[in-house]
Enzyme design. Structure first.
Site, PDB file in Angstrom:
ATOM      1  N   GLY A  12       0.846  -1.196   0.000  1.00 52.34           N
ATOM      2  CA  GLY A  12       0.000   0.000   0.000  1.00 52.34           C
ATOM      3  C   GLY A  12       0.878   1.243   0.000  1.00 52.34           C
ATOM      4  N   ALA A  14       2.277   2.953   2.365  1.00 51.55           N
ATOM      5  CA  ALA A  14       3.463   2.896   3.232  1.00 51.55           C
ATOM      6  C   ALA A  14       4.517   1.983   2.624  1.00 51.55           C
ATOM      7  CB  ALA A  14       3.072   2.421   4.630  1.00 51.55           C
ATOM      8  N   ARG A 297     -14.104  12.325  13.886  1.00 56.90           N
ATOM      9  CA  ARG A 297     -14.919  11.140  13.610  1.00 56.90           C
ATOM     10  C   ARG A 297     -15.462  10.481  14.863  1.00 56.90           C
ATOM     11  NH1 ARG A 297     -11.124   8.841   8.676  1.00 56.90           N
ATOM     12  NH2 ARG A 297     -11.812  10.432   7.203  1.00 56.90           N
ATOM     13  N   HIS A 363     -13.451   1.381  10.736  1.00 56.04           N
ATOM     14  CA  HIS A 363     -12.757   1.967   9.597  1.00 56.04           C
ATOM     15  C   HIS A 363     -11.233   1.940   9.689  1.00 56.04           C
ATOM     16  CE1 HIS A 363     -12.094   4.601   6.241  1.00 56.04           C
ATOM     17  NE2 HIS A 363     -11.579   5.562   6.978  1.00 56.04           N
ATOM     18  N   GLU A 402      -0.423   2.267   8.686  1.00 53.06           N
ATOM     19  CA  GLU A 402      -1.504   1.952   9.626  1.00 53.06           C
ATOM     20  C   GLU A 402      -1.118   0.846  10.601  1.00 53.06           C
ATOM     21  OE1 GLU A 402      -5.255   1.184   7.711  1.00 53.06           O
ATOM     22  OE2 GLU A 402      -6.318   0.907   9.601  1.00 53.06           O
ATOM     23  N   ARG A 412      -7.922   9.268  14.779  1.00 48.44           N
ATOM     24  CA  ARG A 412      -7.220   9.843  13.624  1.00 48.44           C
ATOM     25  C   ARG A 412      -8.094  10.895  12.945  1.00 48.44           C
ATOM     26  NH1 ARG A 412      -7.565   9.152   8.398  1.00 48.44           N
ATOM     27  NH2 ARG A 412      -8.645   7.140   8.366  1.00 48.44           N
TER      28      ARG A 412
END
Lengths: 630, 282
Positions: A12, A14, A297, A363, A402, A412
């Site tokens: 991904g 990273a 969030r 999430h 992550e 986050r």
């Protein structure tokens, strides 16, 4: 020098940025991924990537404010120097992505456009339509392909990471399995970078891709890497419930003017468009006049959850409206086209004409593998190139993106994930290269080591593998020993006990359920004995690893007797800085299969903790209000 | 019956009609083309699957994985398939659903099988080697991106300031082309693109609409165009843009509505001009 190699696990944002940076430093990289890297979960990120730019700066914003927002958004749980460095690097990262050709949305003058995002009063989020993660991943995928064609990066796609090889406290390689041929073998390396993302699948349905089991992180944890802040799981306020997963509805929908509301009348039967303005309850705008729909969030999720628990959910169900119908269609298509199409495809309604119906969904994994850092002397940022940046407690084993626990603390902020992933790869990638050249591998390269530890690690993985295969056709076909059944029960239990609202009583019940599931898993039966492309075996193995990580989450939740960020305890509703402004650090005990959990002081040298209210006002039954301007 | 290359408008209408007629609480039959591995024979197996509200092909395959029993009650192995995001953005779960190539995550059962006992067929893509069951190896698709150097050749990750500015119009065009998720739908539908299992043949076989469109994307970029001549050379060689037969199936099946035929036409013109220039330069 020639014989040194680095392994990166995960392709991904990273993993790819790490691969590019490490290859650029002159070290050959072996890149492992369960999927072709272009299909990694980063493609799902929608809204954008945060960085102060010149326009934001001249409106009064700064890198320091970005840093402060991130610390405050994370409820003062994260170590501060890494965040400071990340936010100050952010503008360079945007410039680099721009040079790589990312089609960032543009202003009329051709500059990169900005949008508003949660937890900030300034526009500071760069975006490419509503598929920013996809566009950033593709840019890094292209650069990786370029290095691949030059022989600097070797890809092992459809290879699954099974175990880190650790010798004398130092990572010297990995064991991996080809998911097609089922071959298990060892790969040597002088440093290993884990960039394997989050663990949403532990909660059954989430916004995550099907590969996000947390299996790789769990295997590192079982091999001796500590795990930090496991109990901090982000539940995104707006997702689309589905039969197979919860599809993300980006925060950018609110950033571009979307309003969250429910009918004021419980049991309302009229369609949304027939409900007059005065009879709609824009509860986020009423409760948070300053931030409105763009509170962080964790807060938006709890408010939506509570409104539904109080019986105001649309049609009496767990859903609220997310309304964009007041916005111009051409504007919506330009800024949000990709996500509106997703909603239309899966739900069947056109969100340009009918308000969307959404509910919170698991999430993002704030917690993760425990990593270390070396701050600058004044605490303002990290020392560039120091070998320990984002190295775990195992020498030479790094965790980027992550999968580590850094940067985001208890919650986050939207559009900070893409940033932290790429920052890790670029900034800490240099640390990996320096570690390989200047530290232990410089004197004793993995390539020159005796084969014993590698052979032993392969034998151990083959034994586990063969034990699973030997269960095919055994037993009575009792469902309770089916991995899919165990996985489903795990997801339901974790969603009920370890997400929006937690309590000691419910968590204790969850911990007993996990013990029962671990007991059943010990007798798990496979339904596929194939020795070619056996997906059931891969999934079954992951379920066992998910159960162990689930215990870290549940036990950390129980021990943290306070409320902070995403972690809300109904029996301890206040934040308790004296006892819990600390990292939850879990260590696995391979003998007993149990966990030792300790609370460790954090580096909060830059910003003092303050009350985190986002200007909440007591909620009164208010008259009709205009949307809050920002 | 939905034919293979009907327009997206008539398809959408047929599916919407099915969706309106969908019966709650029904069971449908999945007829799945299975294969145990390379060189092994294919066979069809039927599975009965109860369909909850909002079910898609993926949720039904998950049901089959947990309950690997055929419609006539015989235990079998779980069906193998490739998937990822389940939001139609990663491209992994591409297969033939009801004979037409698409992502299986966005294939809603109501659109295909509205009545009790209706049949849905699932098959692997035919233009790529099967690994097992519905899972195919699309390595060639990614390989072809290397042929056109589908990247911007930056001077490394150093801090060197911003990239070139661009107009919102050009950004819009590039963004659309850059939404290609390498799923392979266009290749499955293309009559000029055929199964080729030998990697040493890939560089001389038809490169495919997706790679031609990516060449256009990078030739449009302020820095990316520094490699424009090399990309056009690749597209003029064996397996290049001139092998497109203009069937225009690619653009009909592209799930992201990428203007692939426009890209092919643009690159066709560009190679012609490039050819003249090369001829006169000698």
């Amino acid at each position: 020098m020639a014989q040194h190699r680095v392994i990166v696990v995960g392709g991904g944002l990273a993993g790819l940025s790490a691969s590019v940076r490490i290859a650029e430093a002159g070290l050959p990289v072996d890149l492992f991924s369960m999927v072709p890297v272009k299909r990694s979960h980063s493609v799902c990120a929608q809204g954008g990537i945060n960085a102060c730019n010149e326009v934001a700066r001249q409106q009064g914003y700064s890198e320091y404010m970005h840093f402060d927002e991130t610390v405050y958004g994370g409820d003062f749980l994260a170590d501060q120097p890494p965040i400071y460095e990340m936010c100050h690097w952010a503008p360079r990262i945007i410039d680099l992505l721009d040079r790589m050709g990312v089609p960032f949305n543009r202003t009329l003058e051709g500059m990169r456009d900005l949008r508003l995002f949660g937890g900030s009063l300034f526009k500071r989020t760069h975006f490419a339509g509503a598929s920013t993660g996809q566009q950033l991943l593709y840019a890094l995928d292209e650069q990786t392909r370029r290095y691949e064609s030059e022989g600097k990066v070797t890809k092992y796609e459809f290879w699954e990471f099974l175990w880190p090889i650790i010798e004398d406290g130092r990572a010297v390689g990995i064991v991996a399995q080809d998911m097609r041929t089922m071959q298990i073998r060892a790969f040597r390396a002088d440093a290993v970078v884990m960039a394997t993302g989050g663990n949403g699948l532990i909660f059954g349905k989430s916004t995550n891709s099907v590969i996000c089991t947390g299996g790789a992180a769990s295997r590192c944890y079982q091999a001796g890497v500590d795990y930090g802040n496991g109990e901090f799981i982000q539940v995104h306020p707006t997702s689309i419930p589905g039969a197979d997963k919860l599809r993300l509805m980006s925060e950018s929908a609110r950033g571009e003017g979307g309003r969250v509301w429910v009918p004021r009348k419980k049991g309302e039967t009229r369609a949304a468009k027939d409900i007059p303005e005065a009879e709609r309850w824009y509860f986020l705008e009423e409760k948070y006049p300053k931030y409105g729909n763009l509170v962080p969030r964790d807060i938006a999720t709890r408010e939506i959850f509570q409104v539904c628990m109080d019986g105001y959910g649309v049609a009496g169900q767990n859903q609220v409206y997310l309304d964009l119908t007041h916005k111009d269609e051409a504007y919506l298509n330009n800024k949000l086209g990709a996500i509106l199409e997703i909603y239309e495809k899966f739900v069947g309604d056109d969100p340009r004409k009918v308000p969307m119906r959404i509910f919170p969904g698991v999430h993002y994994t704030m917690g993760g593998l425990y990593t270390t850092f070396t701050p600058k002397d004044d605490g303002k940022g990290l020392v560039l190139g120091n070998p320990v940046q984002m190295m775990t407690n195992v020498r030479g084993l790094y965790a980027f993106g992550e999968v580590n626990f850094a940067y985001h603390g208890g919650n986050r902020l939207g559009a900070n994930a893409l940033l932290s992933c790429i920052f890790d790869g670029l900034f800490c990638g240099l640390s990996v290269a320096n570690y390989v050249q200047d530290c232990e591998p410089g004197k004793a390269p993995a390539a020159a080591m005796a084969p014993a530890p590698f052979d032993a690690a392969v034998a151990s993985e083959k034994a586990k593998h063969d034990r699973f295969l030997s269960t095919v056709g055994q037993g009575s076909g009792d469902k309770s020993f089916n991995a899919y059944q165990i996985g489903r029960e795990l997801g339901e239990e974790m969603t009920a006990a370890c997400t929006v609202v937690k309590s000691a009583q419910r968590l204790e019940q969850c911990i007993s359920k996990l013990a029962e599931l671990r007991g059943r898993f010990a007798k798990v039966r496979l339904s596929d004995g194939a020795i070619w492309t056996n997906q059931s075996l891969s999934y079954t193995r992951a379920v066992g690893d998910m159960l162990i990580l689930a215990e870290v989450i549940a036990k950390g939740s129980l021990l943290r007797k306070e409320s902070r960020g995403s972690h809300f305890r109904s029996d301890f509703p206040e934040r308790d800085d004296a006892n819990f402004m600390k990292t939850t650090r879990a260590t696995y005990n391979p003998g007993s299969g149990d966990h030792t959990i300790a609370f460790q002081d954090i580096n909060s040298s830059l910003v003092k903790p303050r009350q985190r209210s986002y200007g909440k006002v007591e909620n009164k039954p208010a008259e009709k209000k205009e949307p809050v301007g920002v | 019956m939905i034919s293979t290359f009907t327009t997206s408008e008539s398809l959408a209408a047929a599916r919407a009609a099915n969706r309106r007629a969908a019966v709650a609480g029904r069971t449908v039959i999945f007829r799945i083309k299975r294969c145990d591995g390379p060189g092994k024979p294919s066979r069809w197996e039927d599975f009965k699957v109860p369909v909850p509200v909002g079910a898609n092909v993926i949720s039904c395959l998950q049901y089959i994985a947990a309950n690997p029993v055929t419609a006539d009650g015989k235990p079998t192995t779980p069906v193998v398939w490739d998937s990822g995001c389940l939001e139609e953005v990663c491209g992994a779960c591409t297969m033939l659903v009801g004979g037409r190539v698409r992502q299986s995550c966005s294939a809603l059962i109501d659109d295909y099988a509205p009545a009790e006992g209706d049949v849905i067929t699932l098959e692997p893509m035919s233009k790529f080697p099967v690994i097992r069951d519905l899972w195919v190896d699309r390595e060639r698709l990614f390989h072809n991106l290397k042929r056109v150097k589908a990247w911007v050749p930056i001077d490394g990750t150093y801090h060197l300031g911003a990239g070139p500015t661009e107009s919102p119009d050009q950004q819009g065009t590039r963004y659309k082309l850059s939404e290609c998720m390498s799923c392979g739908c266009c290749l499955e539908a293309c009559p000029q693109f055929n199964l080729e299992e030998k990697p040493d043949m890939w560089d001389t076989s038809f490169i495919g609409p997706h790679a031609i469109s990516q060449a256009r994307l990078f030739n449009m970029h302020g820095t990316g165009k520094v490699l424009a001549d090399e990309r056009l050379d690749a597209l003029m060689g064996m397996g290049g843009v001139s092998e497109c037969g203009n069937a225009q199936n690619c653009v009909k099946v592209c799930p992201k509505h990428i203007p692939l035929t426009e890209s092919i036409a643009a690159m066709g013109r560009a190679t012609t001009i490039h050819g003249f220039k090369r001829f006169f330069r000698g």
